[in-house]
Design a protein around this motif. Sequence first.
Motif, PDB file in Angstrom:
ATOM      1  N   ARG A 220       0.829  -1.212   0.000  1.00 41.78           N
ATOM      2  CA  ARG A 220       0.000   0.000   0.000  1.00 41.78           C
ATOM      3  C   ARG A 220       0.860   1.257   0.000  1.00 41.78           C
ATOM      4  NH1 ARG A 220      -5.096  -1.427   4.022  1.00 41.78           N
ATOM      5  NH2 ARG A 220      -6.110  -2.844   2.575  1.00 41.78           N
TER       6      ARG A 220
ATOM      7  N   ARG B 147       2.148   1.662  -3.486  1.00 41.88           N
ATOM      8  CA  ARG B 147       1.062   2.171  -4.330  1.00 41.88           C
ATOM      9  C   ARG B 147       0.829   3.655  -4.079  1.00 41.88           C
ATOM     10  NH1 ARG B 147      -4.767  -0.328  -3.579  1.00 41.88           N
ATOM     11  NH2 ARG B 147      -4.559   0.825  -1.640  1.00 41.88           N
TER      12      ARG B 147
ATOM     13  N   LEU C 220       0.036   0.073 -11.157  1.00 45.21           N
ATOM     14  CA  LEU C 220      -1.015   0.081 -10.140  1.00 45.21           C
ATOM     15  C   LEU C 220      -1.902  -1.155 -10.239  1.00 45.21           C
ATOM     16  CD1 LEU C 220      -2.217   3.797  -9.972  1.00 45.21           C
ATOM     17  CD2 LEU C 220      -0.796   2.564  -8.349  1.00 45.21           C
ATOM     18  N   GLN C 221      -2.199  -1.597 -11.437  1.00 43.40           N
ATOM     19  CA  GLN C 221      -3.022  -2.797 -11.609  1.00 43.40           C
ATOM     20  C   GLN C 221      -2.344  -4.007 -10.967  1.00 43.40           C
ATOM     21  OE1 GLN C 221      -3.587  -2.922 -15.871  1.00 43.40           O
ATOM     22  NE2 GLN C 221      -5.417  -1.651 -15.790  1.00 43.40           N
TER      23      GLN C 221
ATOM     24  N   ASN D  89      -2.412  -3.564  -7.160  1.00 42.36           N
ATOM     25  CA  ASN D  89      -3.754  -3.818  -6.630  1.00 42.36           C
ATOM     26  C   ASN D  89      -4.023  -5.318  -6.524  1.00 42.36           C
ATOM     27  OD1 ASN D  89      -4.343  -1.092  -6.370  1.00 42.36           O
ATOM     28  ND2 ASN D  89      -5.312  -0.961  -8.369  1.00 42.36           N
ATOM     29  N   GLU D  90      -3.601  -6.082  -7.521  1.00 46.22           N
ATOM     30  CA  GLU D  90      -3.775  -7.528  -7.484  1.00 46.22           C
ATOM     31  C   GLU D  90      -2.980  -8.145  -6.331  1.00 46.22           C
ATOM     32  OE1 GLU D  90      -2.645  -8.906 -11.365  1.00 46.22           O
ATOM     33  OE2 GLU D  90      -4.329  -7.871 -12.334  1.00 46.22           O
TER      34      GLU D  90
ATOM     35  N   GLU E  65     -11.218  -2.411  -0.580  1.00 48.57           N
ATOM     36  CA  GLU E  65     -10.022  -2.281  -1.423  1.00 48.57           C
ATOM     37  C   GLU E  65     -10.396  -2.288  -2.895  1.00 48.57           C
ATOM     38  OE1 GLU E  65      -6.411  -1.559  -2.702  1.00 48.57           O
ATOM     39  OE2 GLU E  65      -6.922  -1.568  -0.580  1.00 48.57           O
TER      40      GLU E  65
ATOM     41  N   SER F  42      -9.719   0.912  -5.345  1.00 47.52           N
ATOM     42  CA  SER F  42      -8.832   0.781  -6.501  1.00 47.52           C
ATOM     43  C   SER F  42      -9.587   0.962  -7.814  1.00 47.52           C
ATOM     44  CB  SER F  42      -8.080  -0.550  -6.471  1.00 47.52           C
ATOM     45  OG  SER F  42      -8.970  -1.626  -6.494  1.00 47.52           O
ATOM     46  N   ASP F  43     -10.829   0.496  -7.893  1.00 51.30           N
ATOM     47  CA  ASP F  43     -11.606   0.672  -9.117  1.00 51.30           C
ATOM     48  C   ASP F  43     -11.992   2.129  -9.348  1.00 51.30           C
ATOM     49  OD1 ASP F  43     -11.404  -1.987  -9.692  1.00 51.30           O
ATOM     50  OD2 ASP F  43     -13.513  -2.470  -9.340  1.00 51.30           O
TER      51      ASP F  43
END
Length: 111
Positions: free
Chosen positions: A6, A9, A53-54, A57-58, A72, A76-77
């Motif tokens: 995090r 990110r 970021l994708q 996030n995963e 989360e 993120s979306d």
Amino acid sequence: MSSKLRSIRAGHRSVISRLLKKFEDIRDDGDEPVNTEELTKIVNNLLKKQETLQKLNEDILENLDEGEVEAEIVDSDEYAYTLDGKITQIQKLILVNTSTLSTNAKDFRQL
């Protein structure tokens, strides 16, 4: 592990914020012609950050407890949706400023 991801990110999001600020400065400077080379660099960097970021996030989702997953995903979306919209704005500005079409044309029929 999740808190470190995090933090990473958050660092990438901070860079994105700075890039978007540069875009806004270029867009809002009505006295100067739009620097499409600079905009292209910005959009390319944003696309790279979007991919990063994708992946982050995963990785973050894999390390979360069940109770944190929904929040989360929503966060993120929403961020991804906003970022995608900004990238589209930049791409449109580049297209408009590199177009050879006359902005005074009444229609775009070929002669």
